[in-house]
Design an enzyme around this catalytic site. Structure first.
Site, PDB file in Angstrom:
ATOM      1  CB  CYS A  92      55.698  33.934  55.127  1.00 24.90           C
ATOM      2  SG  CYS A  92      56.798  35.074  54.318  1.00 24.90           S
ATOM      3  CG  HIS A 134      55.579  33.209  48.479  1.00 25.64           C
ATOM      4  ND1 HIS A 134      54.334  32.807  49.376  1.00 25.64           N
ATOM      5  CD2 HIS A 134      56.352  33.278  49.441  1.00 25.64           C
ATOM      6  CE1 HIS A 134      54.882  32.742  50.404  1.00 25.64           C
ATOM      7  NE2 HIS A 134      55.425  33.308  50.724  1.00 25.64           N
ATOM      8  CD  GLU A 135      60.444  32.917  48.777  1.00 24.76           C
ATOM      9  OE1 GLU A 135      60.533  34.482  49.458  1.00 24.76           O
ATOM     10  OE2 GLU A 135      59.984  32.496  49.767  1.00 24.76           O
ATOM     11  CG  HIS A 138      58.615  37.335  50.197  1.00 25.76           C
ATOM     12  ND1 HIS A 138      58.146  38.606  51.844  1.00 25.76           N
ATOM     13  CD2 HIS A 138      58.633  36.688  50.340  1.00 25.76           C
ATOM     14  CE1 HIS A 138      57.538  37.053  52.484  1.00 25.76           C
ATOM     15  NE2 HIS A 138      57.989  36.216  51.826  1.00 25.76           N
TER      16      HIS A 138
END
Length: 168
Positions: A92, A134-135, A138
């Site tokens: 990341c 994953h994004e 965030h």
């Protein structure tokens, strides 16, 4: 276009939950362009607006080797299409220099808006499925290190804090 500052763990701003984009206008498209420039410069394959301290639900990514396939996801949502999990070694831009294995559903359905505000939907597997999850994490104030043991997460936090002190 501009290179934006990428927040690094354990910065508390990374824990902010992003708000939906109400209107896709020129300001949003400029942010998207700046995010791409920042991601390519870093270099990385994905970047969420949260990572550049803009708390809007925007993700950019490019999984190609030659930076030829830029993808934009505004207000992305995903749903797992299988209970089967894949383990990928994730890194990341907000946790520089660290890579750890994370289990995620191997197939997901993505719903989002493109850079012009048009809705689209697609089924993703492999690296695209991992990256969108994953994004989206965030955008929800979550990092890949949250999937690790407390011991590993604390070790990474301490190393990054030490690096930040040395750079100050």
């Amino acid at each position: 276009m501009a290179i934006l500052n990428i927040l690094e763990f354990p910065d508390p701003r990374l824990r902010t939950i992003a708000k939906p984009v109400e209107v896709v206008d020129d300001a949003v498209r400029q942010l998207i362009d700046d995010m791409f420039e920042t991601m390519y410069e870093a270099p990385g394959i994905g970047l969420a607006a949260t990572q550049v301290n803009v708390h809007k639900r925007i993700v950019v990514m490019d999984l190609s080797e030659d930076k030829s396939e830029p993808r934009v996801f505004i207000n992305p949502e995903f749903e797992p299409l299988t209970e089967d999990m894949d383990q990928y070694q994730e890194g990341c831009l907000s946790v520089p220099g660290f890579y750890e294995n994370v289990d995620r559903p191997q197939k997901v359905r993505i719903k989002a808006l493109d850079r012009d505000g048009n809705p689209f939907e697609e089924v993703a597997e492999g690296l695209l499925a991992v990256c969108i999850q994953h994004e989206c994490d965030h955008l929800n104030g979550k990092l890949f290190v949250d999937y690790l043991s407390t011991l590993k997460r604390d070790r990474i936090r301490k190393k990054l804090e030490k690096q930040h002190r040395q750079q100050a």
